[in-house]
Design a protein around this motif. Structure first.
Motif, PDB file in Angstrom:
ATOM      1  N   MET A   1      -2.444   0.268 -14.886  1.00 34.68           N
ATOM      2  CA  MET A   1      -1.884  -0.422 -13.753  1.00 34.68           C
ATOM      3  C   MET A   1      -2.289   0.292 -12.462  1.00 34.68           C
ATOM      4  O   MET A   1      -2.369   1.617 -12.462  1.00 34.68           O
ATOM      5  CB  MET A   1      -0.393  -0.773 -13.715  1.00 34.68           C
ATOM      6  N   THR A   2      -2.501  -0.325 -11.513  1.00 34.51           N
ATOM      7  CA  THR A   2      -3.196   0.226 -10.316  1.00 34.51           C
ATOM      8  C   THR A   2      -2.014   1.291  -9.666  1.00 34.51           C
ATOM      9  O   THR A   2      -1.003   0.972  -9.302  1.00 34.51           O
ATOM     10  CB  THR A   2      -3.566  -0.844  -9.228  1.00 34.51           C
ATOM     11  N   SER A   3      -2.135   2.496  -9.645  1.00 36.85           N
ATOM     12  CA  SER A   3      -1.529   3.572  -8.872  1.00 36.85           C
ATOM     13  C   SER A   3      -1.309   3.273  -7.419  1.00 36.85           C
ATOM     14  O   SER A   3      -2.353   3.292  -6.902  1.00 36.85           O
ATOM     15  CB  SER A   3      -1.787   4.901  -9.399  1.00 36.85           C
ATOM     16  N   PRO A   4      -0.121   3.579  -7.123  1.00 38.10           N
ATOM     17  CA  PRO A   4       0.009   3.275  -5.574  1.00 38.10           C
ATOM     18  C   PRO A   4      -0.541   4.908  -4.760  1.00 38.10           C
ATOM     19  O   PRO A   4      -0.747   5.942  -5.546  1.00 38.10           O
ATOM     20  CB  PRO A   4       1.502   3.334  -5.354  1.00 38.10           C
ATOM     21  N   ILE A   5      -0.551   4.872  -3.548  1.00 33.43           N
ATOM     22  CA  ILE A   5      -1.047   6.149  -2.972  1.00 33.43           C
ATOM     23  C   ILE A   5       0.198   7.079  -2.773  1.00 33.43           C
ATOM     24  O   ILE A   5       1.200   6.753  -2.498  1.00 33.43           O
ATOM     25  CB  ILE A   5      -1.607   5.782  -1.239  1.00 33.43           C
ATOM     26  N   LEU A   6      -0.179   8.158  -3.227  1.00 34.50           N
ATOM     27  CA  LEU A   6       0.773   9.232  -3.244  1.00 34.50           C
ATOM     28  C   LEU A   6       0.958  10.021  -1.829  1.00 34.50           C
ATOM     29  O   LEU A   6       0.069  10.823  -1.524  1.00 34.50           O
ATOM     30  CB  LEU A   6       0.584  10.315  -4.264  1.00 34.50           C
ATOM     31  N   THR A   7       1.823   9.308  -0.983  1.00 30.21           N
ATOM     32  CA  THR A   7       1.793   9.724   0.283  1.00 30.21           C
ATOM     33  C   THR A   7       1.779  11.477   0.679  1.00 30.21           C
ATOM     34  O   THR A   7       1.455  11.970   1.675  1.00 30.21           O
ATOM     35  CB  THR A   7       2.798   9.019   1.198  1.00 30.21           C
ATOM     36  N   THR A   8       2.530  12.232  -0.260  1.00 29.98           N
ATOM     37  CA  THR A   8       2.733  13.464  -0.143  1.00 29.98           C
ATOM     38  C   THR A   8       1.188  14.199  -0.031  1.00 29.98           C
ATOM     39  O   THR A   8       1.277  15.346   0.250  1.00 29.98           O
ATOM     40  CB  THR A   8       3.551  14.158  -1.120  1.00 29.98           C
ATOM     41  N   LYS A   9       0.344  13.400  -0.458  1.00 29.16           N
ATOM     42  CA  LYS A   9      -1.061  14.426  -0.473  1.00 29.16           C
ATOM     43  C   LYS A   9      -1.451  14.277   1.018  1.00 29.16           C
ATOM     44  O   LYS A   9      -2.567  15.143   1.085  1.00 29.16           O
ATOM     45  CB  LYS A   9      -2.025  13.454  -1.297  1.00 29.16           C
ATOM     46  N   HIS A  10      -0.986  13.609   1.805  1.00 32.13           N
ATOM     47  CA  HIS A  10      -1.352  13.650   3.301  1.00 32.13           C
ATOM     48  C   HIS A  10      -0.531  14.543   4.284  1.00 32.13           C
ATOM     49  O   HIS A  10      -0.901  14.654   5.562  1.00 32.13           O
ATOM     50  CB  HIS A  10      -1.401  12.193   3.635  1.00 32.13           C
ATOM     51  N   TYR A  11       0.540  15.040   3.480  1.00 34.96           N
ATOM     52  CA  TYR A  11       1.330  16.034   4.196  1.00 34.96           C
ATOM     53  C   TYR A  11       0.803  17.378   4.499  1.00 34.96           C
ATOM     54  O   TYR A  11      -0.054  17.902   3.660  1.00 34.96           O
ATOM     55  CB  TYR A  11       2.644  16.489   3.544  1.00 34.96           C
ATOM     56  N   ILE A  12       0.477  17.748   5.725  1.00 38.49           N
ATOM     57  CA  ILE A  12       0.160  19.108   6.241  1.00 38.49           C
ATOM     58  C   ILE A  12       1.295  20.063   5.609  1.00 38.49           C
ATOM     59  O   ILE A  12       2.355  20.084   6.051  1.00 38.49           O
ATOM     60  CB  ILE A  12      -0.062  19.234   7.522  1.00 38.49           C
ATOM     61  N   PRO A  13       0.810  21.107   4.781  1.00 41.75           N
ATOM     62  CA  PRO A  13       1.800  22.151   4.182  1.00 41.75           C
ATOM     63  C   PRO A  13       2.516  22.616   5.525  1.00 41.75           C
ATOM     64  O   PRO A  13       2.065  23.178   6.348  1.00 41.75           O
ATOM     65  CB  PRO A  13       0.715  23.143   3.864  1.00 41.75           C
ATOM     66  N   SER A  14       3.870  22.776   4.972  1.00 46.30           N
ATOM     67  CA  SER A  14       4.654  23.350   6.076  1.00 46.30           C
ATOM     68  C   SER A  14       4.029  24.997   6.073  1.00 46.30           C
ATOM     69  O   SER A  14       3.496  25.579   5.198  1.00 46.30           O
ATOM     70  CB  SER A  14       6.046  23.376   5.419  1.00 46.30           C
ATOM     71  N   ASN A  73     -11.140  13.155  -9.323  1.00 45.77           N
ATOM     72  CA  ASN A  73     -12.564  13.482  -9.896  1.00 45.77           C
ATOM     73  C   ASN A  73     -12.751  11.836 -10.095  1.00 45.77           C
ATOM     74  O   ASN A  73     -14.033  11.743 -10.398  1.00 45.77           O
ATOM     75  CB  ASN A  73     -12.656  14.188 -10.987  1.00 45.77           C
ATOM     76  N   ASN A  74     -11.932  10.855 -10.037  1.00 42.45           N
ATOM     77  CA  ASN A  74     -12.296   9.639 -10.194  1.00 42.45           C
ATOM     78  C   ASN A  74     -12.898   9.124  -8.837  1.00 42.45           C
ATOM     79  O   ASN A  74     -12.161   9.245  -7.961  1.00 42.45           O
ATOM     80  CB  ASN A  74     -11.225   8.616 -10.765  1.00 42.45           C
ATOM     81  N   PHE A  75     -14.063   8.496  -8.852  1.00 46.12           N
ATOM     82  CA  PHE A  75     -14.666   8.373  -7.730  1.00 46.12           C
ATOM     83  C   PHE A  75     -13.896   7.241  -6.786  1.00 46.12           C
ATOM     84  O   PHE A  75     -13.837   7.150  -5.811  1.00 46.12           O
ATOM     85  CB  PHE A  75     -16.282   7.670  -7.799  1.00 46.12           C
ATOM     86  N   LYS A  76     -13.565   6.008  -7.543  1.00 46.91           N
ATOM     87  CA  LYS A  76     -12.341   5.158  -6.851  1.00 46.91           C
ATOM     88  C   LYS A  76     -11.233   5.750  -6.209  1.00 46.91           C
ATOM     89  O   LYS A  76     -10.985   5.152  -5.394  1.00 46.91           O
ATOM     90  CB  LYS A  76     -12.200   4.003  -8.016  1.00 46.91           C
ATOM     91  N   ARG A  77     -10.727   6.397  -7.157  1.00 48.93           N
ATOM     92  CA  ARG A  77      -9.483   7.325  -6.681  1.00 48.93           C
ATOM     93  C   ARG A  77      -9.825   8.110  -5.524  1.00 48.93           C
ATOM     94  O   ARG A  77      -9.139   7.916  -4.274  1.00 48.93           O
ATOM     95  CB  ARG A  77      -8.928   8.056  -7.632  1.00 48.93           C
ATOM     96  N   PHE A  78     -10.750   8.936  -5.390  1.00 49.99           N
ATOM     97  CA  PHE A  78     -11.257   9.629  -4.526  1.00 49.99           C
ATOM     98  C   PHE A  78     -11.266   8.873  -3.135  1.00 49.99           C
ATOM     99  O   PHE A  78     -10.867   9.212  -2.112  1.00 49.99           O
ATOM    100  CB  PHE A  78     -12.340  10.490  -4.700  1.00 49.99           C
ATOM    101  N   LEU A  79     -11.992   7.685  -3.066  1.00 53.83           N
ATOM    102  CA  LEU A  79     -12.548   6.873  -2.120  1.00 53.83           C
ATOM    103  C   LEU A  79     -10.991   6.489  -1.414  1.00 53.83           C
ATOM    104  O   LEU A  79     -10.791   6.150  -0.251  1.00 53.83           O
ATOM    105  CB  LEU A  79     -13.332   5.742  -2.590  1.00 53.83           C
ATOM    106  N   SER A  80     -10.213   5.919  -2.556  1.00 54.90           N
ATOM    107  CA  SER A  80      -8.837   5.195  -1.813  1.00 54.90           C
ATOM    108  C   SER A  80      -8.041   6.232  -1.117  1.00 54.90           C
ATOM    109  O   SER A  80      -7.792   5.892  -0.251  1.00 54.90           O
ATOM    110  CB  SER A  80      -8.063   5.009  -3.150  1.00 54.90           C
ATOM    111  N   TYR A  81      -8.096   7.480  -1.678  1.00 50.54           N
ATOM    112  CA  TYR A  81      -7.230   8.621  -0.830  1.00 50.54           C
ATOM    113  C   TYR A  81      -7.875   8.996   0.420  1.00 50.54           C
ATOM    114  O   TYR A  81      -7.424   9.162   1.387  1.00 50.54           O
ATOM    115  CB  TYR A  81      -7.126   9.688  -1.783  1.00 50.54           C
ATOM    116  N   LEU A  82      -9.452   9.035   0.388  1.00 47.51           N
ATOM    117  CA  LEU A  82     -10.096   9.623   1.561  1.00 47.51           C
ATOM    118  C   LEU A  82      -9.771   8.454   2.624  1.00 47.51           C
ATOM    119  O   LEU A  82      -9.483   8.706   3.954  1.00 47.51           O
ATOM    120  CB  LEU A  82     -11.653   9.525   1.155  1.00 47.51           C
TER     121      LEU A  82
END
Length: 895
Positions: A1-14, A73-82
């Protein structure tokens, strides 16, 4: 199933509490940071992410961050997160792009990136995009995409790439153009002053100047090594002895220092670190379950406060991960010290994740733990929903990780595999899985299939019906389809597959009315159970059946409905919209509406490329070549046809319809270029000769051969050409009349008219032409006549001179030589702009007490689609509300 965007990947590290400020580097970034690319490249542990995090917090420009991992490394996933990262700056960025990513795992690189660049270029402010840990990306397609992105970067965005190695694309042109700032290991190393600040002022070790200098020299300013050394020194009395004994190349320091750190921890902490290292991310509850303990929360708190390379993934401090380097070392230690526990840890992780609805991660851990039974059960439970969402690539990845003998024991897994084989036209392999599914439900496996044995047997029969259609075994296809319908309950999500196969078989044997009835019922059944992919595929077949009957307007309406159909969860168009756009474009081209045809072809080709629907893409390019040709753009016409031809050469197993279309397109091109000998030779090489047996399946080729012969007769007046053409047309007419294929009936009559005209038999020519006109007029055929060129124009003019007055003939004549001609005749209604079939369906429900949403539900369309139909009805009737529409419709006797 289509995975939701993991918002924590956009957190600027503390920022760490033990942060050592880097003013010399911050100043350099501020001074030189307006370039296209900022590259921060150094081995692990040199503080790359920390430096960038410190810097971006000090600048005024907006910043967005993307932390990368190996899963990206999945192109579709990379583009989605980009795109998701850039949308942190402005949520409108990429809004039109995200829908295209749902349809396929291989979206078109340059098209997607170009659209994103165009969005960014319209933004007024400068901003920074940080891609952290880019060294984890190894996929060439992603490197190519980022390279293209950098080459065309608008001046208002600055890219920051952080990683252990340089990106896998050329950097020399950016250096040469002064468009890159490089921060490397030599820049990131702690200076002597920074080492002293860190060890003494921040950590409070109170080391002598000689000791801090010694550590600086031996670690070469490697920050992680210094952190690990500080952990080892923190509780030591013999600090100087430790510093004196500390030695070795930094390539090996990690193992040495981790041993030191681990040795200083309690056995409980050491065990926890090693065992939880198998988890990509973890919470205290997950750790408790995996390790069968109850104090994970306290241990995680201790690890975080002790700076033991723990990275929080959310503000609530619920989910964490280890620093990748630290996790690698821990896993190596675990595999060395307790290899027998690794499988059990993965299995317990799978149990917890499954219970907490993290299905994808659960399956991954079950497979890593070689718990194939649990993995099979989970795949079986979510497989049908994933099939309805077209997520076959993920299913393939999981099933590829399982031994075949395991799959053979699970009937549903065999069914999923067989569906994949059907999609890839691997019928022999597919039949093996179907046999295994049948054997598995005989009781040998001891596994009760989901839905019961009859559902499995129904699926087996449905797939075999499709296999039989592929082999053109119509009788077997009908038998298997009927078996499937007997087995499968009416509410089964895949029941309509059998009905679809039955409808296709009926259509192929010429029973169009029967096929259309079945397709409509199957479409409604699929929509009712939520299988929109199948519903769209059936709409495509329904549209084709309507085309075969010559009902262009009805087919166009059906195809538009198919194009508008979207996934239920994401409102993203479904891949069969590719072929639907191409078929609709053919109708629009027949009506001489070049611009609309071009628009649909471009959309169809784009969707088809994403979804790897090769036949649709090839046909799309071929039709686009015709459109450009009619519009007078010979260069674009040639390019489009070459694209179609190249793809056709490179692909095996094309559908017969695609091959027929490509062949006919090439013949028309050769005729237009007066290369008649080449055209005739091509047909003979393709296996078409005058005395062959003509069947329903090969009729297209012999129509093309007849057309060549008629043109050849005009060129050299050889009687045998015309005799052969008339012989072919007589036999073709018998076939198409028998099956009622209206477009080919009209085309055959037209060619007969032209053949008779060439002989000077004008009465027979006009008789055939008159019948063709009578059949074509209700649906507004244009190109079928106009494409035959000057001879047809002359014949139409003769028809008028003989008293065959008809506004339709005048319209046809006006289309010759006209660049744009869009007039189209609809079915007789007392309206200038007649209502479509679907609009009539909506109109019939307007007098009822049903609300708008209830009408949409009744017709099984989206509320937006229903509102569009209603708006069109009001416009065509010249009213502004529902009551007036009902009144006007009654006056016109439409209801």
């Amino acid at each position: 199933m289509t995975s939701p965007i993991l918002t924590t990947k956009h957190y600027i590290p503390s920022l760490r509490p033990d942060l050592v400020p880097r003013p010399r580097l911050i100043e350099r970034l501020n001074r030189e940071g307006q370039v296209k690319l900022i590259l921060v490249s150094a081995p692990a542990g040199f503080g790359k992410s920390t430096l960038i995090s410190e810097w971006v917090r000090s600048i005024e420009n907006p910043v967005t961050w993307l932390s990368l991992d190996e899963n990206d490394n999945n192109f579709k996933r990379f583009l989605s997160y980009l795109i998701s990262a850039i949308q942190q700056i402005d949520e409108s960025f990429g809004e039109s792009i995200l829908p295209s990513l749902e349809a396929t795992d291989n979206p078109p690189l340059e098209t997607i990136i170009t659209l994103l660049i165009n969005d960014i270029a319209e933004y007024e402010k400068h901003f920074y995009l940080v891609l952290d840990d880019y060294h984890l990306i190894t996929t060439k397609t992603i490197h190519d995409a980022l390279n293209f992105f950098l080459d065309h970067l608008p001046p208002n965005i600055h890219l920051v790439i952080s990683g252990r190695i340089d990106p896998q694309f050329s950097l020399s042109r950016f250096r040469a153009g002064g468009q890159m700032l490089e921060i490397r290991m030599k820049n990131l190393r702690f200076t002597e002053e920074e080492v002293n600040i860190f060890l003494n002022d921040v950590i409070g070790l109170e080391l002598s100047t000689n000791d801090t200098l010694s550590l600086h020299n031996r670690t070469e300013g490697w920050i992680t090594a210094l952190q690990l050394a500080a952990l080892s020194l923190r509780n030591r009395e013999d600090k100087h002895e430790f510093v004196t004994a500390f030695s070795g190349s930094h390539h090996y320091i990690v193992d040495y220092l981790v041993d030191e750190v681990m040795f200083r921890q309690s056995e409980e902490i050491q065990s926890f670190l090693r065992q939880t290292s198998i988890l990509e991310r973890f919470s205290s509850s997950l750790c408790d379950h995996c390790l069968m303990i109850s104090n994970s929360k306290n241990i995680i708190k201790y690890l975080y406060e002790s700076h033991l390379f723990l990275i929080p993934l959310d503000d609530e401090r619920t989910w964490y991960r280890y620093h990748h380097l630290f996790a690698d070392v821990l896993q190596a230690q675990l595999n060395e010290s307790d290899p027998e526990i690794v499988l059990n840890l993965h299995r317990r992780a799978a149990q917890w994740l499954d219970q907490n609805k993290y299905s994808n991660e659960a399956i991954n851990h079950a497979l890593a733990g070689e718990d194939f039974e649990h993995a099979s059960k989970m795949v079986e439970s979510i497989g049908p929903e994933m099939m309805m969402q077209n997520e076959f690539d993920q299913l393939t990845t999981w099933l590829d990780a399982m031994p075949k003998e395991i799959i053979y024991n699970w009937p549903w897994l065999c069914i999923i595999r067989a569906w994949m084989c059907q999609r890839w036209a691997n019928l022999e392999e597919g039949e093996k899985y179907l046999l295994a599914a049948e054997q598995a439900i005989d009781g040998n496996s001891g596994i009760e299939p989901m839905g019961g044995p009859e559902v499995i047997l129904g699926q087996v029969s449905a797939i075999r019906a499709l296999f039989a259609l592929t082999r053109e075994q119509l009788a077997q296809a009908i038998d298997y389809a009927n078996q499937a319908l007997d087995y499968l309950p009416k509410d089964h999500f895949n029941r309509a597959v059998a009905a679809d196969a039955l409808g296709i078989a009926k259509r192929v044997v010429g029973d169009f009315d029967g096929a259309i009835k079945i397709f409509k019922e199957a479409r409604n059944d699929s929509l009712r159970v939520g299988n929109r992919i199948l519903a769209q595929a059936i709409m495509l077949e329904l549209g084709r059946a309507q085309l075969f009957q010559g009902r262009l307007a009805q087919a166009a309406e059906t195809l538009r409905e198919a194009i508008d159909l979207e996934y239920r969860r994401t409102q993203i168009k479904i891949p069969y919209a590719s072929a639907a756009n191409v078929y609709l474009a053919e109708i629009l081209l027949e009506w001489n509406d070049f611009e609309a045809a071009k628009t649909h072809l471009e959309e169809g080709i784009q969707i088809g490329q994403r979804a790897k629907m090769v036949d649709a893409v090839i046909s799309g390019y071929a039709v686009l070549s015709q459109v450009y040709s009619f519009m007078g753009n010979k260069n674009e016409a040639k390019k489009a046809y070459q694209s179609a031809e190249k793809m056709a050469r490179d692909v095996h197993g094309l559908e017969a319809e695609t091959i027929n279309f490509m062949r006919d397109n090439k013949i028309r091109l050769l005729i237009a270029q007066h290369q008649l000998p080449e055209a005739l030779s091509f047909m003979h090489e393709s296996g078409f000769n005058v005395n062959d047996e003509i069947t329903f399946f090969n009729r297209f080729g012999y129509l093309s051969l007849a057309r060549i012969l008629i043109h050849s007769y005009r060129e050299n007046n050889e009687p045998t050409y015309l005799e052969d053409a008339q012989s072919l047309l007589t036999r073709i007419q018998d076939i198409v009349e028998k099956f009622g294929v209206m477009p080919q009936i009209i085309e055959t009559l037209i060619l007969q008219a032209l053949a008779n005209k060439a002989q000077g038999h004008y009465e027979q020519a006009l008789s055939s032409l008159e019948r063709a006109i009578n059949l074509a007029e209700p649906e507004g055929y244009i190109r079928t006549f106009v494409d035959e060129g000057e001879p047809m124009k002359e014949l139409l003019q003769q028809a008028i001179s003989r008293g065959m007055t008809n506004s339709y003939i005048e319209n046809l004549l006006s289309a010759f030589g006209q660049e744009y001609f869009t007039e189209r005749l609809e079915a007789a209604q007392p309206l200038v702009d007649p209502l479509s079939e679907r609009e009539l369906d909506v109109l019939k429900l307007l007098p009822t007490e049903l609300t708008g949403p209830e009408i949409a539900q009744e017709l099984m369309v989206s509320l937006n689609t229903m509102r569009t139909h209603t708006k069109n009805i009001f416009s065509k009737l010249g009213v502004h509300n529902r009551r007036a529409a009902v009144r006007k419709a009654k006056e016109f006797k439409l209801i």
